[in-house]
Design a protein around this motif. Structure first.
Motif, PDB file in Angstrom:
ATOM      1  N   ARG A   1       0.853  -1.185   0.000  1.00  0.00           N
ATOM      2  CA  ARG A   1       0.000   0.000   0.000  1.00  0.00           C
ATOM      3  C   ARG A   1       0.897   1.246   0.000  1.00  0.00           C
ATOM      4  N   VAL A   2       0.750   2.058  -1.041  1.00  0.00           N
ATOM      5  CA  VAL A   2       1.663   3.179  -1.267  1.00  0.00           C
ATOM      6  C   VAL A   2       0.885   4.475  -1.413  1.00  0.00           C
ATOM      7  N   ALA A   3       1.395   5.549  -0.817  1.00  0.00           N
ATOM      8  CA  ALA A   3       0.848   6.889  -1.017  1.00  0.00           C
ATOM      9  C   ALA A   3       1.930   7.772  -1.616  1.00  0.00           C
ATOM     10  N   ILE A   4       1.549   8.577  -2.606  1.00  0.00           N
ATOM     11  CA  ILE A   4       2.420   9.604  -3.166  1.00  0.00           C
ATOM     12  C   ILE A   4       1.809  10.946  -2.782  1.00  0.00           C
ATOM     13  N   VAL A   5       2.524  11.721  -1.986  1.00  0.00           N
ATOM     14  CA  VAL A   5       1.970  12.943  -1.400  1.00  0.00           C
ATOM     15  C   VAL A   5       2.628  14.163  -2.039  1.00  0.00           C
TER      16      VAL A   5
ATOM     17  N   SER B   1      -2.549   3.951   7.155  1.00  0.00           N
ATOM     18  CA  SER B   1      -3.154   3.415   5.938  1.00  0.00           C
ATOM     19  C   SER B   1      -2.172   2.870   4.912  1.00  0.00           C
ATOM     20  N   TYR B   2      -0.893   3.240   4.997  1.00  0.00           N
ATOM     21  CA  TYR B   2       0.047   2.885   3.937  1.00  0.00           C
ATOM     22  C   TYR B   2       1.318   2.250   4.502  1.00  0.00           C
ATOM     23  N   GLU B   3       1.935   1.399   3.686  1.00  0.00           N
ATOM     24  CA  GLU B   3       3.202   0.762   4.052  1.00  0.00           C
ATOM     25  C   GLU B   3       4.398   1.575   3.584  1.00  0.00           C
ATOM     26  N   GLN B   4       4.233   2.301   2.468  1.00  0.00           N
ATOM     27  CA  GLN B   4       5.271   3.190   1.959  1.00  0.00           C
ATOM     28  C   GLN B   4       4.623   4.532   1.646  1.00  0.00           C
ATOM     29  N   ILE B   5       5.214   5.613   2.157  1.00  0.00           N
ATOM     30  CA  ILE B   5       4.705   6.960   1.906  1.00  0.00           C
ATOM     31  C   ILE B   5       5.799   7.748   1.197  1.00  0.00           C
TER      32      ILE B   5
END
Length: 245
Positions: free
Chosen positions: A5-9, A65-69
């Motif tokens: 689960r990845v987020a790009i901020v 919520s994410y494993e990698q941010i």
């Protein structure tokens, strides 16, 4: 295999442009963008979450919520943002920072256990950027004692103090005995040769324990308490899954 689960901020115009370029190459990623920059986003099929207000109010949700941010935010700002939410390397997600020119990808948090180092190398390859790895085992291209064999399903068996002391011996290039009696032989995945201070053995009995500062032992044997006492903080054991050869 479960997707990470990845987020790009992104919070700036340049960040939105980089996110728009990176997101299509990471299908599992969700793009998180401020309301102010939402109109700057390009076309991609990844999920898009638009938030209102300050980014600081979003960090708790991101950590849960994410494993990698992946932050397209300055390094200093990210350090201040995440500081109140840090727990431990066993719980925190991987945190990466990409600079505003997309030239560098920096793993900031949970490099080993959280996988940020490996993910930084992946993202850097996608952007044709440079990964900036600062953990000693990665910079020195040697064995990461705490996560060795994790992708093969190996379980580490040792007190934390052993892992800390043996890790220091490895990165300081002291003589290390690596004993492999079980498990896959494909544990060395770096493109560089195995460091010269790592000496390979097939049986524990072949090791003169007085000649080696620390011992890494891949085995399914039951290890007597007397062996742990004799080697004190110099031993780390790895347990490969049954049937792996």
């Amino acid at each position: 295999m479960t997707e990470v689960r990845v987020a790009i901020v992104a919070i700036t115009k340049h960040g939105a442009a980089i996110a728009s370029r990176l997101a299509p190459q990471i299908p599992e990623a969700e793009v998180v963008v401020s309301e102010k920059q939402a109109e700057q986003m390009g076309d991609f099929t990844n999920p898009l979450r638009i938030y209102q207000g300050a980014l600081s109010a979003q960090i708790g949700h991101l950590f849960e919520s994410y494993e990698q941010i992946i932050f397209l935010v300055s390094l200093g700002a990210v350090v201040r943002l995440i500081a109140p939410h840090l727990k431990s390397k066993d719980e925190d997600p991987g945190v990466l920072v990409i600079d505003d020119a997309a030239e560098f990808v920096i793993p900031v948090l949970s490099g080993h256990v959280g996988g940020a180092n490996a993910y930084a190398e992946k993202v850097a390859a996608l952007l044709k950027a440079t990964p900036v790895l600062t953990t000693a085992s990665d910079a020195g291209k040697t064995i990461p004692v705490d996560i060795l064999g994790r992708e093969l399903g190996w379980q580490v068996e040792a007190p934390k103090i052993n892992i800390t002391r043996v890790s220091a011996d490895v990165v300081n290039q002291l003589p290390i005995a690596f004993v492999q009696e079980a498990g896959s032989r494909n544990w060395w995945t770096r493109s560089t040769p195995l460091p010269a201070n790592i000496h390979l053995f097939e049986r524990f009995e072949d090791v003169d324990t007085y000649q080696y500062r620390s011992i890494l032992w891949v085995t399914r044997r039951d290890i007597d308490a007397a062996v742990w006492r004799r080697l004190e903080e110099r031993l780390v054991v790895y347990r490969p899954p049954l049937g792996q050869s």
